[in-house]
Structures are given as structure tokens and as C-alpha cells.
Design a protein around this motif. Sequence first.
Motif, short mmCIF file in Angstrom:
data_model
loop_
_atom_site.label_atom_id
_atom_site.label_comp_id
_atom_site.label_asym_id
_atom_site.label_seq_id
_atom_site.Cartn_x
_atom_site.Cartn_y
_atom_site.Cartn_z
N ALA A 139 0.83 -1.21 0.00
CA ALA A 139 0.00 0.00 0.00
C ALA A 139 0.85 1.26 0.00
O ALA A 139 0.53 2.25 -0.67
CB ALA A 139 -0.92 -0.01 1.21
N ALA A 140 1.97 1.22 0.74
CA ALA A 140 2.82 2.41 0.86
C ALA A 140 3.50 2.78 -0.45
O ALA A 140 3.89 3.93 -0.64
CB ALA A 140 3.86 2.18 1.95
N LEU A 141 3.65 1.82 -1.36
CA LEU A 141 4.30 2.09 -2.64
C LEU A 141 3.38 2.81 -3.62
O LEU A 141 3.85 3.35 -4.63
CB LEU A 141 4.80 0.78 -3.26
N LEU A 142 2.08 2.81 -3.34
CA LEU A 142 1.12 3.41 -4.27
C LEU A 142 0.93 4.89 -3.99
O LEU A 142 1.00 5.33 -2.83
CB LEU A 142 -0.23 2.69 -4.14
N PRO A 143 0.66 5.70 -5.01
CA PRO A 143 0.26 7.09 -4.78
C PRO A 143 -1.02 7.10 -3.94
O PRO A 143 -1.87 6.21 -4.08
CB PRO A 143 0.02 7.64 -6.19
N LEU A 144 -1.17 8.09 -3.08
CA LEU A 144 -2.32 8.11 -2.18
C LEU A 144 -3.65 8.07 -2.93
O LEU A 144 -4.62 7.47 -2.46
CB LEU A 144 -2.27 9.36 -1.28
N ASP A 145 -3.70 8.68 -4.11
CA ASP A 145 -4.97 8.71 -4.84
C ASP A 145 -5.32 7.36 -5.45
O ASP A 145 -6.42 7.18 -5.99
CB ASP A 145 -4.97 9.80 -5.91
N LYS A 146 -4.39 6.39 -5.36
CA LYS A 146 -4.67 5.06 -5.89
C LYS A 146 -4.51 3.96 -4.84
O LYS A 146 -4.52 2.77 -5.16
CB LYS A 146 -3.73 4.76 -7.07
N ALA A 147 -4.42 4.39 -3.57
CA ALA A 147 -4.07 3.43 -2.52
C ALA A 147 -5.23 3.03 -1.64
O ALA A 147 -5.07 2.20 -0.74
CB ALA A 147 -2.95 4.02 -1.65
N GLU A 148 -6.41 3.57 -1.87
CA GLU A 148 -7.55 3.34 -0.97
C GLU A 148 -7.83 1.85 -0.77
O GLU A 148 -7.94 1.36 0.37
CB GLU A 148 -8.80 4.03 -1.52
N ALA A 149 -7.96 1.10 -1.86
CA ALA A 149 -8.31 -0.32 -1.75
C ALA A 149 -7.23 -1.10 -1.00
O ALA A 149 -7.54 -2.00 -0.21
CB ALA A 149 -8.51 -0.91 -3.15
#
Length: 322
Positions: free
Chosen positions: A261-271
Motif C-alpha cells: 500500500a505504501a508504494l502506491l500514490p495516495l490517490d490510488k491506494a484506498e483499496a
Amino acid sequence: YRLDPAATISGKSYTYVPNEHYYDKSRVKWDKVVVQVFEDQNSGIQAMKAGQLKVLVSDPLTGNANAANLPANLRIVSDPVQWTGIVLSDREGAFQPELKDVRVRQAINYALDRKLISDALFGKMADPTVQMQSKGFMGYDPAIEKRYPYDPAKAKALLAEAGYPNGFDLKLQYVNNTLSRFLTMAIAGQLKKVGIRVTTDEIQNFGVLNALAKSKKIGALVFNSNSGVPTLARFQTLDPKGSLNFHGSEDATLTRLMNEAALLPLDKAEASWKKVYAHVADIAWFAPVVASHTVYFASNSVKMPRIGQSVVVDLIDMVPAK
């Protein structure tokens, strides 16, 4: 502003006056700012009602108790930004061996009638919850709320499976304040119904708490922590070196999910963060009880910003009402 030592009494009141060298005079809204320290909320509320204060930092218990009888010149400013409940810290069973078994930690979650506690103690200043992220924060998932319905029979069955058909003795710690004391009493009453016999241990202050934490003598602690941006919140609650991970607990699946999750941009990390917090609920490192509000009492003479996704309102944002 700068501290005025001559008008300051350490531990009781701190007086700040405008800094004559500050470059932006338009941001200086007060001739003087006095920060007072109260030993209990009742004293603060009385000072507030007497017009001696303009803003009081409070808590959801006090907010609920006073919401219906505030004078017309006062109001409550609040937002749900925290979870309040039990940190089931001794997950390795160092001195509370029962907590090593995930079934015991899950049983504690099933044993809590969160709605009853929330309504009785906090009213509109909290919502029952089983998860660590409040509504509006990344990772909050309504599906997680279904994980631990109030089910004393299920709690007893899990305790029996774990080898404790007659329950066990649990030391429940809390830091000395009115909110934690009342919540601990409520939790103890709930756990007693499934055979968990609670002995309470009052920790006098955060200095003592820190000393106990360093010596890994925190087992089950009634506490609260703010929800927030998960990449930051994890370092308080979930990371092995986090300030609320007193025994440095690690879970391989949790670590993997957090890293993904931490590797994803915040706008794509919700799921992905929803998966993290769902797993946290499954392994029952915590037993959240309510999503509690940060509460301020404020005079109508002060313009207060919304708390939003912050626990603390910056003093510089508290300005005279026009």
C-alpha cells in the motif's frame, strides 16, 4: 508570539505576547495569549462558563455531558478523528500469556457492546466502531464494521477453544484521566459477562507510561490514537518500532500489505489500505470501541477552523470573530 517569562507560572499558565520582530503583523490577532493548565475538565468547564477562557481543549465524554446545558455564548467544535479502545499489546504473551492467542483477542472484540458504551458515555460525540480509521479517512471500510458484532456467546466459545472455558484474569491499564477511567470501567463490565475478570491498573501520567513501555510492561491498555494518512499512522500503531507497538509485534502478512500500500500514490491506494485495516481487525491487535471526536469548547467571540483530519487546531488559526 513570544513567551513572557514574568507573566508565566510553569505548570499552571503560560503568557505569550506579540513578537515585535515577526515580519507579518497582519497575522497577529491578539494582544496577548494565555495558555492555562487545568488538572481536571470540570475546573476548565467552570472557567469557560464564567467567561475566563475563550477556548478549552476537551474530550468527547465532557462534551457529551455538557452539550445540553451550555450558555448561549459558548459552543462545541468537534470532528471524529480518533479511535478509542484497547491496545492488546502483549501479543507474544510475555506477561499476559492469554493475549498471545488470536482467539482470545478476537473474543475480547466480540465481548464489547460498542453501541451501548458509545451511547452511554459519548452520545453524539462518538460512533461505535471496530476499526482504526474513522469515516472520511483513507482505509475506512464499512465492511470491516461487520467483523465483530456484539456476540457474548461467540466470545465464550472462542475463549473455550483457546483453553479458557472459565475465562481468565486480565490486567487492564489506563492513563489517569476521566475519559479513560470511565471507559475502562465500562469495558470491564462487558468483559466480565464472558468470564474475563478485569483488574484495573491506573498509570498516573505519560511519564510513567513511557517508562512502562520501554520496559515492555504494557499488556492491555485503554488508549486513543488519531486516524490519519495511513503512511504516517502506521508508524504509531502498526510498525514494529511504532510508539503504540510496545512489544515490537510483527505479522508477515500485515507487513507485506502495508509495504504494498505504501508504494502506491495516495490517490490510488484506498483499496490497498482497506486490506491493511481489514487484516488488522482479523489479527485483533486492538479492540477499538468508538470513533471518538476531538472536542473544543469555544466562545462565540472566537472564530475556530474545522478540526477536519487533525487532532489539534493551530492556535494561529483561532482568530477574533467579526
